[in-house]
Design a protein around this motif. Structure first.
Motif, short mmCIF file in Angstrom:
data_model
loop_
_atom_site.label_atom_id
_atom_site.label_comp_id
_atom_site.label_asym_id
_atom_site.label_seq_id
_atom_site.Cartn_x
_atom_site.Cartn_y
_atom_site.Cartn_z
N SER A 1 34.58 31.57 44.87
CA SER A 1 35.72 31.69 44.66
C SER A 1 36.22 30.64 43.23
CB SER A 1 36.80 31.18 45.67
OG SER A 1 38.16 31.02 45.65
N GLN A 2 35.57 29.61 43.11
CA GLN A 2 36.15 28.66 42.39
C GLN A 2 35.43 29.17 41.10
OE1 GLN A 2 34.15 24.79 42.88
NE2 GLN A 2 35.11 24.55 45.06
N GLU B 1 33.09 29.66 49.01
CA GLU B 1 34.02 28.50 48.09
C GLU B 1 33.54 28.46 46.67
OE1 GLU B 1 37.03 26.23 46.83
OE2 GLU B 1 36.81 27.52 48.74
N LEU B 2 32.33 28.30 46.49
CA LEU B 2 31.73 28.19 44.95
C LEU B 2 31.98 29.52 44.24
CD1 LEU B 2 28.34 26.10 45.70
CD2 LEU B 2 30.39 25.54 44.32
N THR C 1 37.51 32.02 39.07
CA THR C 1 38.62 31.80 38.02
C THR C 1 38.28 31.82 36.69
OG1 THR C 1 38.45 29.52 38.22
CG2 THR C 1 39.59 30.28 40.03
#
Length: 149
Positions: A30-31, A27-28, A34
């Motif tokens: 993926s963040q 998840e991190l 960006t």
């Protein structure tokens, strides 16, 4: 957990997730993707939990770090003697202000070089050149050779 004379660390690796990277690291990543390239990221570390030779990831896995951040942490993660150095406000201010030591060294710099680094300098060598990392150390070594000859 096994106890050592200077710090604690797990007695063995701990793997709590089915995969590494685990879900929190994924998840991190993926963040972060960006705003930054993430192709080389393996997992996200939890440096507060990391201890001794073990790096903890954000998913609670404790992995034996045989490279210790490319050998930049030779005493292990969160070594109490190193952490204690930053309880001294002058050391903390030096790190916060990151002085350009070749241009604006602090008033304590000559004494620190003489009392700390000269004590461990190889016999017969009476000059010290400090560098920030391995890459700049290598670059400076080549520059010094070219200047010398």
């Amino acid at each position: 957990m096994k106890t050592y004379s200077t710090y604690w660390e797990p007695k063995e690796p701990i793997v709590r997730t089915k995969t590494i990277p685990g879900p929190k690291s994924t998840e991190l990543k993926s963040q972060l993707s960006t705003v930054q390239s993430t192709g080389t990221i393996q997992f996200f570390a939890d440096y507060e939990k990391s201890a001794g030779n073990y790096i903890f990831d954000v998913d609670g896995n404790a992995l034996l770090d045989v490279y210790t951040q490319i050998s930049s942490v030779p005493l292990g993660y969160n070594h109490p003697k190193l952490l204690n150095i930053f309880k001294d406000e002058s050391n903390l201010k030096t790190m916060i202000n990151r002085p350009a030591l070749g241009v604006f060294p602090g008033k304590e710099w000559p004494e620190k070089l003489n009392s700390i680094l000269m004590n461990i300098a190889p016999k017969g060598l009476n000059k010290i050149t400090t560098m920030m990392c391995g890459s700049c150390s290598n670059e400076n070594a080549f520059k010094s050779i070219f200047i010398c000859f």
